[in-house]
Design a protein around this motif. Structure first.
Motif, PDB file in Angstrom:
ATOM      1  N   PRO A 255     -37.938 106.783  45.085  1.00 40.68           N
ATOM      2  CA  PRO A 255     -37.829 108.215  46.127  1.00 40.68           C
ATOM      3  C   PRO A 255     -39.483 108.890  46.070  1.00 40.68           C
ATOM      4  O   PRO A 255     -39.614 108.980  44.728  1.00 40.68           O
ATOM      5  CB  PRO A 255     -37.086 108.652  45.607  1.00 40.68           C
ATOM      6  CG  PRO A 255     -36.323 108.314  43.896  1.00 40.68           C
ATOM      7  CD  PRO A 255     -37.192 107.149  43.243  1.00 40.68           C
ATOM      8  N   MET A 256     -39.186 109.501  46.938  1.00 41.09           N
ATOM      9  CA  MET A 256     -40.542 110.256  46.925  1.00 41.09           C
ATOM     10  C   MET A 256     -40.558 111.588  48.004  1.00 41.09           C
ATOM     11  O   MET A 256     -40.220 111.262  48.718  1.00 41.09           O
ATOM     12  CB  MET A 256     -42.178 109.149  47.197  1.00 41.09           C
ATOM     13  CG  MET A 256     -43.386 110.082  47.298  1.00 41.09           C
ATOM     14  SD  MET A 256     -43.509 110.756  45.934  1.00 41.09           S
ATOM     15  CE  MET A 256     -44.655 112.079  45.972  1.00 41.09           C
ATOM     16  N   TYR A 257     -41.076 112.255  47.441  1.00 45.63           N
ATOM     17  CA  TYR A 257     -40.820 113.705  47.700  1.00 45.63           C
ATOM     18  C   TYR A 257     -41.914 113.188  49.417  1.00 45.63           C
ATOM     19  O   TYR A 257     -42.810 113.062  49.698  1.00 45.63           O
ATOM     20  CB  TYR A 257     -41.221 114.557  47.301  1.00 45.63           C
ATOM     21  CG  TYR A 257     -41.151 114.738  46.020  1.00 45.63           C
ATOM     22  CD1 TYR A 257     -39.584 115.385  46.098  1.00 45.63           C
ATOM     23  CD2 TYR A 257     -41.132 114.296  44.566  1.00 45.63           C
ATOM     24  CE1 TYR A 257     -38.614 115.956  45.237  1.00 45.63           C
ATOM     25  CE2 TYR A 257     -40.178 114.839  44.379  1.00 45.63           C
ATOM     26  CZ  TYR A 257     -38.636 115.715  43.886  1.00 45.63           C
ATOM     27  OH  TYR A 257     -38.197 115.931  42.637  1.00 45.63           O
ATOM     28  N   ASP A 258     -41.037 114.328  50.466  1.00 35.70           N
ATOM     29  CA  ASP A 258     -42.181 114.385  51.419  1.00 35.70           C
ATOM     30  C   ASP A 258     -42.425 115.459  51.717  1.00 35.70           C
ATOM     31  O   ASP A 258     -43.409 116.147  52.023  1.00 35.70           O
ATOM     32  CB  ASP A 258     -40.747 113.177  53.062  1.00 35.70           C
ATOM     33  CG  ASP A 258     -42.528 113.156  53.863  1.00 35.70           C
ATOM     34  OD1 ASP A 258     -43.096 113.056  54.537  1.00 35.70           O
ATOM     35  OD2 ASP A 258     -42.285 114.377  54.941  1.00 35.70           O
ATOM     36  N   HIS A 259     -41.222 116.210  51.886  1.00 36.02           N
ATOM     37  CA  HIS A 259     -41.590 117.726  52.062  1.00 36.02           C
ATOM     38  C   HIS A 259     -40.102 118.099  51.828  1.00 36.02           C
ATOM     39  O   HIS A 259     -38.994 117.736  51.361  1.00 36.02           O
ATOM     40  CB  HIS A 259     -42.253 117.954  53.070  1.00 36.02           C
ATOM     41  CG  HIS A 259     -41.132 117.824  54.748  1.00 36.02           C
ATOM     42  ND1 HIS A 259     -40.391 115.980  55.065  1.00 36.02           N
ATOM     43  CD2 HIS A 259     -39.723 119.007  55.812  1.00 36.02           C
ATOM     44  CE1 HIS A 259     -39.375 117.039  55.927  1.00 36.02           C
ATOM     45  NE2 HIS A 259     -39.367 118.433  56.150  1.00 36.02           N
ATOM     46  N   GLU A 260     -40.411 119.862  51.840  1.00 39.20           N
ATOM     47  CA  GLU A 260     -39.170 120.937  51.338  1.00 39.20           C
ATOM     48  C   GLU A 260     -39.286 122.028  51.667  1.00 39.20           C
ATOM     49  O   GLU A 260     -40.336 122.913  52.137  1.00 39.20           O
ATOM     50  CB  GLU A 260     -38.790 120.625  50.085  1.00 39.20           C
ATOM     51  CG  GLU A 260     -39.983 120.984  49.133  1.00 39.20           C
ATOM     52  CD  GLU A 260     -40.656 120.810  47.882  1.00 39.20           C
ATOM     53  OE1 GLU A 260     -40.695 121.777  46.822  1.00 39.20           O
ATOM     54  OE2 GLU A 260     -40.362 119.515  47.487  1.00 39.20           O
ATOM     55  N   VAL A 359     -45.324 120.418  52.552  1.00 37.99           N
ATOM     56  CA  VAL A 359     -45.647 119.291  52.406  1.00 37.99           C
ATOM     57  C   VAL A 359     -46.324 118.535  51.258  1.00 37.99           C
ATOM     58  O   VAL A 359     -47.618 118.560  50.922  1.00 37.99           O
ATOM     59  CB  VAL A 359     -46.404 118.568  53.817  1.00 37.99           C
ATOM     60  CG1 VAL A 359     -46.309 117.227  54.047  1.00 37.99           C
ATOM     61  CG2 VAL A 359     -45.296 119.732  54.343  1.00 37.99           C
ATOM     62  N   THR A 360     -45.705 117.564  50.819  1.00 34.63           N
ATOM     63  CA  THR A 360     -46.271 116.737  49.753  1.00 34.63           C
ATOM     64  C   THR A 360     -47.586 115.991  50.072  1.00 34.63           C
ATOM     65  O   THR A 360     -47.038 114.987  50.890  1.00 34.63           O
ATOM     66  CB  THR A 360     -45.567 115.982  48.490  1.00 34.63           C
ATOM     67  OG1 THR A 360     -44.708 116.818  48.693  1.00 34.63           O
ATOM     68  CG2 THR A 360     -46.217 115.472  47.366  1.00 34.63           C
ATOM     69  N   LEU A 361     -48.741 115.907  50.067  1.00 38.60           N
ATOM     70  CA  LEU A 361     -49.502 114.629  49.907  1.00 38.60           C
ATOM     71  C   LEU A 361     -49.142 113.916  49.277  1.00 38.60           C
ATOM     72  O   LEU A 361     -49.191 113.452  48.349  1.00 38.60           O
ATOM     73  CB  LEU A 361     -51.066 115.276  49.336  1.00 38.60           C
ATOM     74  CG  LEU A 361     -51.870 116.265  50.447  1.00 38.60           C
ATOM     75  CD1 LEU A 361     -52.577 117.137  49.724  1.00 38.60           C
ATOM     76  CD2 LEU A 361     -51.751 115.899  51.296  1.00 38.60           C
TER      77      LEU A 361
END
Length: 441
Positions: A255-260, A359-361
């Motif tokens: 799993p990888m963060y996209d945005h929050e 937003v995670t780069l």
């Protein structure tokens, strides 16, 4: 939102602190001494014997939230290096007159607890401190308190992991180290072969703090929306600072963060989510300090992912305060300087003033060297607020597979959520272009 403690977890009244030891003031923890100073509280830095190298090597950051007329680079606080001797470190802090100890990063959680207990300063309950770091112990403590948790098993045996998964009977299942952070070696496994490979990878390696992964946690996959709740507690009274919703996109089997994005306090989900979170804090005996709790809202209600007994690890205080009216470090500093304000419900409450997106780069391929100059098109986005690169200039960029391999993050903000979403799409398009100057494969 604040709540009074239950009798089982009532903590003694605390007086205002004048000098606070911050254990591993890394990452966003680097802003904590400044937040404390603005409340008239001095800091002493403590370097643990196992800091997170991905955070500890970052250069010092200036704090743009400092009021005008005050230096954003005050004199560096004195530092004590912990060399494994708890009594010696506690004695050094006594000589400085330390009357509170807080964790500045995940690597400082257990040492902060131990030092607080040794000094007799206001801290957390110590009947089961390992439950605030070991994810299996955490799940057991929360479950024993009567709260729902994910089904799980801790073991070093691949055979036992596979047997557990067969009995569980639903795929995917989640595999992770017992005591790490972020998305470090968090795997979604969809077969017994993937489970065996995952156990081998995790147990052969170390966590982000250099500790050997001697076992793994296998856990049911929770289907639902994921949130985090940031809180500050004082004398067992919990204050909700903010609630955010995670949006993730997997990278391979991770799993990888996209945005929050922040969730308005009047959103219907917030009530049940925060009520469950505060019961988790009680179960983990989190009484004095910050916490960052991740929860998934499932068909059976809120279920804990994990709870960290420290502030959230990535949000820039000045940006959060600008858009929400307050931030967790400011609330923590206020509660330390004025511990009566949480029980009286006087700590600031968050109120989103516009739409904000973190937003995670994500570099889709190996690239680099990292150059801040190449991000001019990102800064030119109409909703751009701030960007933080978490790798040194000149780094040969890896492909992003977890938080440690992400180049950083960008804040987008506007009164118009449509504009924010459109710029988010433009940012991803730039990343798939030549933003990272990487060879296409």
């Amino acid at each position: 939102m604040s709540t009074r403690p239950s009798p089982a977890y009532a903590a003694r009244a605390t007086g205002p602190a004048t000098r606070v030891a911050v254990v591993d003031a890394d990452g966003m923890g680097a802003f904590l001494p400044g937040a404390l100073a603005r409340e008239g509280v001095h800091s002493v830095l403590v370097r643990s014997d196992a800091p997170n190298p991905h955070l500890a090597i970052q250069p010092d950051r200036s704090d743009p939230s400092a009021p005008s007329g005050l230096s954003d680079r005050p004199a560096r606080p004195p530092e004590v290096v912990h060399r494994g001797d708890l009594a010696a470190t506690a004695d050094a802090l006594r000589r400085y007159g330390v009357d509170r100890v807080v964790a500045g990063a995940e690597s400082g959680v257990l040492l902060a607890d131990a030092l607080s207990a040794a000094l007799g300063t206001p801290g957390h309950g110590m009947s089961r401190p390992s439950a605030r770091r070991d994810k299996y112990e955490m799940a057991c403590a929360v479950r024993e308190s009567g709260q729902d948790t994910a089904a799980c098993l801790a073991t070093d045996s691949a055979d036992e992991v596979v047997a557990w998964a067969r009995g569980h009977g639903r795929w995917p299942v989640v595999l992770k180290p017992l005591a790490s952070a972020g998305t470090d070696n968090v795997l979604f496994c969809r077969s017994e072969a993937q489970l065996r490979a995952g156990v081998a990878v995790i147990t052969a390696g170390r966590d982000r703090y250099g500790g050997r992964n001697r076992a793994v946690l296998v856990q049911e996959h929770l289907a639902g929306e994921e949130y985090f709740v940031n809180t500050v507690s004082s004398a067992g009274v919990h204050h909700v600072v903010e609630v955010w919703r995670y949006h993730k996109r997997p990278v391979g089997d991770r799993p990888m963060y996209d945005h929050e994005e922040p969730v308005p306090p009047d959103d219907p989900v917030v009530g049940a989510l925060t009520a469950y979170t505060l019961r988790v804090l009680d179960a983990l005996e989190i009484r004095n300090g910050a916490a960052h709790t991740e929860v998934i809202t499932t068909g059976r209600g809120p279920v804990l992912v994990e709870c960290a007994a420290r502030h959230g690890g990535s949000h820039t205080p000045s940006v959060v305060s600008r858009f929400l009216g307050t931030d967790q470090l400011a609330c923590l500093a206020r509660a330390v300087a004025h511990p009566e304000e949480a029980p009286l419900g006087r700590l600031p409450r968050y109120r989103p003033r516009a739409h904000l997106r973190y937003v995670t780069l994500r570099s889709p391929r190996a690239g680099g060297p990292l150059s801040a100059e190449r991000f001019a098109p990102v800064r030119a986005l109409g909703t751009f607020v701030e960007m933080a690169l978490t790798m040194p200039e000149g780094t040969a960029l890896p492909r992003t597979t977890d938080l440690a391999s992400s180049p950083g993050h960008v804040y987008l903000g506007s009164a118009d959520p449509v504009r924010v979403a459109a710029d988010h799409r433009r940012l991803r398009a730039l990343e798939h272009g030549d933003l990272y100057d990487g060879p296409r494969r």
